[in-house]
Design an enzyme around this catalytic site. Structure first.
Site, PDB file in Angstrom:
ATOM      1  N   CYS A  25       0.834  -1.205   0.000  1.00  0.00           N
ATOM      2  CA  CYS A  25       0.000   0.000   0.000  1.00  0.00           C
ATOM      3  C   CYS A  25       0.867   1.253   0.000  1.00  0.00           C
ATOM      4  CB  CYS A  25      -0.933  -0.005   1.206  1.00  0.00           C
ATOM      5  SG  CYS A  25      -1.974   1.470   1.336  1.00  0.00           S
ATOM      6  N   CYS A  68      -6.008  -1.720   7.226  1.00  0.00           N
ATOM      7  CA  CYS A  68      -7.057  -0.703   7.191  1.00  0.00           C
ATOM      8  C   CYS A  68      -8.396  -1.251   6.722  1.00  0.00           C
ATOM      9  CB  CYS A  68      -6.615   0.453   6.301  1.00  0.00           C
ATOM     10  SG  CYS A  68      -6.132  -0.006   4.635  1.00  0.00           S
TER      11      CYS A  68
END
Length: 392
Positions: A109, A208
């Site tokens: 990410c 997340c």
């Protein structure tokens, strides 16, 4: 993307801060504004919440980021990188788990979204730099390359360079890390002093897009269960698992194999995944020899500088976040590196990353593909290269 890696005067430097709604990015934005930079914020939406769940906190985080931006007196942009996240991070995440490995999506990410999609978008908004709330630092090389070194954060308990090792030196050079010079208690003190709503906000944990969900429940939405046996190293069946992807090397909890009178009371740990037979190998005792690896082979390495310091060199390495640095020897091989540790390492896990350091400088890292133990044959890939090298 050529850019002077040394910021011009703050008053003439435009910085867009990735604001997550957490305390670290809040203070990062305030510090830069206090230093005189032209500061704006940007809130990234990287996960589509329209999945019928109640676990995502994006709306709350956005509200917190907006409240902090208002308190500082800066504009807050919003942007969705959900498509990039799905294509470049999440699909790889599922592919790795389905192959029995344990990936770290936060690393990908950072590489593909926070320091690529976000940075590229910020440039279209006129940014000279981006900034984040990561506990790490950078040092411009000033050699005309437009690159910077990635350095550990000053707070040893919060250093996040492990997660940023795959970001190129060019992109590190375009990023400011204001809180990397501080320790966490000082960051919270500043936030409280400024009256930010985030000053006592809990640090985000986990991945997340999973939030507070149980990991196995989340994974089952995307990967079907593949039950199989749990066995001892000698082949004795001691239980059942619902899928190798739900377990990781060194794991103790969640095996469901307690109370086996004939084996005594010592806890069980995952030592190995037999992918061909869909079998989980478990051993007793935290320090069982089968839990320790002497070395590993990685896939392609992301070197922050763009290349390794040498074909063979000594350095320190981590095979997981917050692990103390481990002495090792690194040899560059076709498609990756071979790493031999001075001391055998516990629970080295394929799919996770090995990250290399020389002093405070993070050199880069790669994904662990194979490991070997003391008195165990080298992986075939290494034996082949060793036989080729023996002729020289």
């Amino acid at each position: 993307m050529t850019q002077n890696t040394e910021p011009q005067s703050p008053a003439h430097t435009r910085v867009i801060v990735g604001m997550s709604g957490g305390v670290d990015s809040s203070v990062a934005a305030w510090l830069l504004k206090d230093q005189g930079y032209q500061v704006e914020g940007l809130f990234m939406k990287n996960w589509d919440e329209d999945d019928g769940t109640e676990y995502c906190t994006a709306m709350t985080d956005l509200a917190d980021a907006q409240a902090v931006a208002d308190a500082i007196g800066i504009k807050l942009h919003t942007a969705s990188f959900a498509a990039e996240y799905w294509d470049r991070v999440f699909e790889h995440f599922l592919s790795e788990y389905s192959a029995g490995r344990t990936p770290n999506p936060d690393i990908l990410c950072n590489k593909e979204v926070k320091f690529r999609a976000f940075l590229d978008y910020a440039v279209t908004l006129g940014a000279d730099y981006i900034a984040t709330g990561h506990y790490t630092r950078q040092r411009p090389l000033n050699d005309g390359s437009g690159k910077a070194q990635l350095l550990k954060g000053l707070d040893p308990n919060k250093d996040q360079s492990y997660f940023l090792h795959a970001v190129s030196g060019e992109r590190i050079a375009r990023t400011l890390f204001p809180v990397g010079e501080l320790e966490k208690p000082e960051v919270r003190r500043i936030a409280e002093e400024q009256g930010f709503v985030t000053h006592d906000k809990k640090d985000s944990t986990g991945i997340c897009f999973i939030g507070e969900r149980k990991f196995t429940d989340f994974l089952k939405q995307y990967l079907p269960a593949q039950p199989g046996n749990i066995e001892t190293p000698d082949g004795t069946v001691i239980g059942k698992h619902q899928g190798l992807m739900y377990h990781t090397i060194g794991q103790r909890q969640g095996l469901g194999i307690g109370g086996l009178a004939e084996f005594g009371d010592e806890p069980w740990y995952v030592a190995e995944k037999d992918l061909k037979r869909n079998v989980l190998i478990a051993v007793q005792g935290k320090h069982h020899p089968l839990l320790f690896s002497r070395g590993l082979v990685s896939g392609p390495v992301d070197w922050v500088a763009g290349e390794p310091p040498a074909q063979k060199f000594r350095c320190k390495a981590k095979t997981r976040y917050r692990q103390p640095d481990q002495d090792c020897e690194v040899t560059v091989i076709d498609g990756g590196v071979k790493v031999v540790f001075d001391d055998a390492q516990r629970a080295v896990t394929p799919g996770q990353s090995v990250v290399f350091y020389q002093g405070e400088v993070c050199l880069g890292g790669g994904v662990i593909e194979q490991t070997w133990r003391d008195n165990e044959a080298l992986p075939a890939r290494l034996e082949h290269q060793a036989s080729e090298g023996s002729d020289t």
